[in-house]
Design a protein around this motif. Sequence first.
Motif, mmCIF file in Angstrom:
data_model
loop_
_atom_site.group_PDB
_atom_site.id
_atom_site.type_symbol
_atom_site.label_atom_id
_atom_site.label_comp_id
_atom_site.label_asym_id
_atom_site.label_seq_id
_atom_site.Cartn_x
_atom_site.Cartn_y
_atom_site.Cartn_z
ATOM 1 N N TYR A 99 0.943 -1.393 -0.034
ATOM 2 C CA TYR A 99 -0.120 -0.080 0.013
ATOM 3 C C TYR A 99 0.857 1.162 0.008
ATOM 4 C CZ TYR A 99 -3.671 3.443 1.420
ATOM 5 O OH TYR A 99 -4.330 4.354 1.526
ATOM 6 N N ALA A 100 1.837 1.251 0.885
ATOM 7 C CA ALA A 100 2.767 2.471 0.773
ATOM 8 C C ALA A 100 3.885 2.490 -0.136
ATOM 9 C CB ALA A 100 3.524 2.412 2.401
ATOM 10 N N ALA A 101 3.986 1.466 -0.888
ATOM 11 C CA ALA A 101 5.078 1.184 -2.160
ATOM 12 C C ALA A 101 6.327 1.162 -1.569
ATOM 13 C CB ALA A 101 4.669 2.237 -3.089
ATOM 14 N N VAL A 102 6.642 0.447 -0.473
ATOM 15 C CA VAL A 102 7.931 0.585 0.026
ATOM 16 C C VAL A 102 8.266 -0.728 0.062
ATOM 17 C CG1 VAL A 102 9.198 0.914 2.267
ATOM 18 C CG2 VAL A 102 7.223 2.498 2.150
ATOM 19 N N SER A 103 9.552 -1.052 -0.588
ATOM 20 C CA SER A 103 9.863 -2.399 -0.811
ATOM 21 C C SER A 103 10.652 -2.880 0.381
ATOM 22 C CB SER A 103 10.870 -2.413 -2.005
ATOM 23 O OG SER A 103 11.972 -1.552 -1.725
ATOM 24 N N ILE A 104 10.485 -4.213 0.779
ATOM 25 C CA ILE A 104 10.974 -4.777 1.980
ATOM 26 C C ILE A 104 12.515 -5.394 1.409
ATOM 27 C CG2 ILE A 104 10.611 -6.074 4.077
ATOM 28 C CD1 ILE A 104 7.702 -6.352 2.999
ATOM 29 N N ASP A 105 13.456 -5.290 2.093
ATOM 30 C CA ASP A 105 14.651 -5.936 1.966
ATOM 31 C C ASP A 105 14.698 -7.374 2.469
ATOM 32 O OD1 ASP A 105 16.803 -6.564 0.290
ATOM 33 O OD2 ASP A 105 18.141 -5.090 1.487
ATOM 34 N N CYS A 106 14.024 -7.641 3.508
ATOM 35 C CA CYS A 106 14.235 -8.482 4.682
ATOM 36 C C CYS A 106 14.348 -9.820 3.715
ATOM 37 C CB CYS A 106 13.359 -8.553 5.797
ATOM 38 S SG CYS A 106 13.209 -7.080 6.561
ATOM 39 N N PHE A 107 13.091 -10.085 3.127
ATOM 40 C CA PHE A 107 13.125 -11.528 2.844
ATOM 41 C C PHE A 107 13.836 -12.055 1.643
ATOM 42 C CE2 PHE A 107 9.282 -9.864 4.967
ATOM 43 C CZ PHE A 107 9.455 -10.642 6.214
ATOM 44 N N GLN A 108 14.750 -11.169 0.959
ATOM 45 C CA GLN A 108 15.538 -11.653 0.039
ATOM 46 C C GLN A 108 16.583 -12.686 0.631
ATOM 47 O OE1 GLN A 108 17.356 -9.323 -2.590
ATOM 48 N NE2 GLN A 108 15.825 -7.898 -2.832
ATOM 49 N N CYS A 109 16.933 -12.524 2.184
ATOM 50 C CA CYS A 109 17.650 -13.610 2.638
ATOM 51 C C CYS A 109 16.889 -14.241 3.804
ATOM 52 C CB CYS A 109 18.696 -12.911 3.467
ATOM 53 S SG CYS A 109 19.844 -12.347 2.242
ATOM 54 N N HIS A 110 15.896 -13.709 4.449
ATOM 55 C CA HIS A 110 15.224 -14.366 5.621
ATOM 56 C C HIS A 110 13.961 -14.900 5.193
ATOM 57 C CE1 HIS A 110 17.205 -12.661 9.097
ATOM 58 N NE2 HIS A 110 17.476 -11.603 8.343
#
Lengths: 404, 247, 146
Positions: free
Chosen positions: C113-124
């Motif tokens: 919704y906020a169009a903010v990408s999450i980097d966490c789950f590329q590794c986690h």
Amino acid sequence: MKPITFREISGNSKGYYGLLAVLGLMVAAGLGSAFYMEHNGHWVTGMNNQIVWGIPHVFAVFLIIAASGALNVASIASVFGKTAYKPLAPLSALMALALLTGGLMVLVLDLGRPDRMIVAMTYYNFKSIFAWNMILYNGFFAIVGVYLLTMLNRKLNKYSHTAGFFAFIWRLALTMGTGSIFGFIVAREYYDAAIMAPMFIVMSFSFGLAFFLIALLATYKWTGREIGSYIVARLQRLQGLFVASVLLFVIIFHMANLYATQHHGVESFILEGNNVYSGLFWIGYMLLGTLFPLAICYAPAFRGSIGWTAAAAVMVIAGGLSQMYMIIIGGQAFPMEMFPGKEVSSSFYDGVVATYTPSAPEISLGLGGVAIAFVTLMIAIKILRFLPLSLANEKTNPHHASQD
Amino acid sequence: MIQENKNQIDTYRRKLLGGGAALAAAVTLGPGVLFTSVARAKADDEAVTSEVRWGFLIDTNKCADNCDKCVTACNDEHNLTGFGRPETDAQWIRTVTLRDKKSGHTTKLPMMCQHCANPPCVDVCPTGASFKRPDGIVLVDKHICIGCRYCMMACPYKARSFVHETITNQKEYSPRGKGTVESCTLCVHRIDNGEIPACAEACPEKAILFGNLNDANSDIAKRMTAEASTEIRGDLRLDLGVRYQGI
Amino acid sequence: MKGKSNKQQRLWLAAVACVLFSTLFSIVATAGAPRPDIPDAIKGEQCVEDTDFMRRNHMDLLLHQRDETVHKGIRTKKHSLKECFTCHVVKDKDNKPLTVSSPKHFCRECHDYAAVSIDCFQCHTSIPSNKEMGGGKTKGSMRGGL
């Protein structure tokens, strides 16, 4: 000497736009390749867990050291007061910035996580030569930028000597830093040598001047501006001197290695192996990149010839790329000796020569870096006054006036 | 049974604060619990300290010819599933076969990150992503790794792998991701939980002995005092956390 | 002189077009984009901190916890990423947890919704392990007797 007038090139010809389009396509292909590599992961390249630095690094390191070398002409004029080179100084500084842009683009776009450049700029490990280099590269942009300003802006001209001096010191540090990336690697036999740092400085002199010569001679030829044999001959001899200096360092480097029995393995791998690295050393570096250019630069028959000088410069670049490939890839391909006196085998390629086949995207990324340097150059000389209208002998030869 | 011992150890070490705790626990409980006491659990909110230094003592004489149980245990533990591309697939631990050029004598040994006290990978890392925990475990902080691979150039043991493709189905305790470098973590998630690394646990010959090198009473320290052991590339003076016997 | 005024005119036109376009776009966007449908947490009513605080500051807590865990070995659960997706797990019809590849994943509801990408789950991983789901022992556990 007559006064020098600097003018933009008109840059309206079909040739200009054609060349710009070709280079533009190369840049686009390079960026596309980078995206492809990042999207899929590096397995689509020829690089692997054995050869961790590949063709992109060959181009990146080559362009980065060439960048600092391209500044030489300006340094010789500003720092060492050789007036004949003064009209060439702005182009020299511009070339330096353009080449560094290209080299850094390749280096950054090959990273596993190029999206984390902000991390690289905010987290520093000051024991890392790489971290130092990031500061040196950024500082180079700033210092050469200021230096360029002092040369282009008449009011600031009086500071150009000081700015040039700092730029000269900085460029020495930059190349030393780049050489030390390899020189300080204790793990790999071919790298662990402090001579790498000064050797990279001398290599940068040679490669940088070669790029500069190609840009200068091509521009004058294609714009129809006059360039006299006096300045060409001087630059030609300078190129010869640099090529000879590199050869001297290469000889010392290998002699030192050959003296120690411990290094015989890697030396015979590079020098007399039945592999691409030996070919690149003898044919690429030694013949094409050293002996031919030396002959051209010093033979009286070729003195001051634009065509031959340009040819020598192209050869120096080809030889330099061969040399860089041999150092970067060859140094990694030779197996690390963890267990002296033992034959080693494992599932992880221990004890065997690592193989590397560069892939099209990697090569395209590397060429994209070269292309962006020349695009920058072409656009800059069209919008700003970098180039003298004429470099005819009476303009450049300080002794010419007395003959009138 | 082991669980009981572990709880006891916890009780003891909470009572006796500081470095003497593990030692006291080992002395009090006697030799029967040494195997687990080396991997004492710490409280979740407690930071690791340099009072301990974790390491392996690997007896290559016990390393059986056709066995790769340590390797498969590591691969299972961290979900290091290959992509069928051996040149780019990650290997945190591998078995290496040595053959003496003169005598022809062969030796086999498991090879992983040697957890140096002076790690070259940490020296060269531009962002500090490659780092050494106070307890001697060399790790990659993948949050700040930019994927430059300089550490792989600098590592004398080829201990590191670059993640060459998108990874899915990671274990919740072992994050891995494309574009970053990784290597043996010494199963840091197990150590923090009071367990021993997967490879050491899996070895049927008990050839991989895990323990605290700083604790004179630990099994590993005692063995190293009593028997000869050596570091690979000791000439580099990196002070390794992994030592070998029989090479 | 004439050329300059032409240039100015063009600049004005461009500016007006930009404003018009962005207004239109934001109207369409607010009208068209569905509000995030935030799934309930599986444990209790209250997050580890006040909900408003979490909405604004969860990234700082995670960043702090990440450094504490990676560099110091501090493994408290309260502000850990694992605790986020364990409590806020979203399950499909078959009672299987949805990974971050699904737009229904807790993190994605707001981040999309906020169009903010999450980097966490590329590794986690983005889902809790069986054990944390109360599913008993993990199959093929290495934990032996512990």
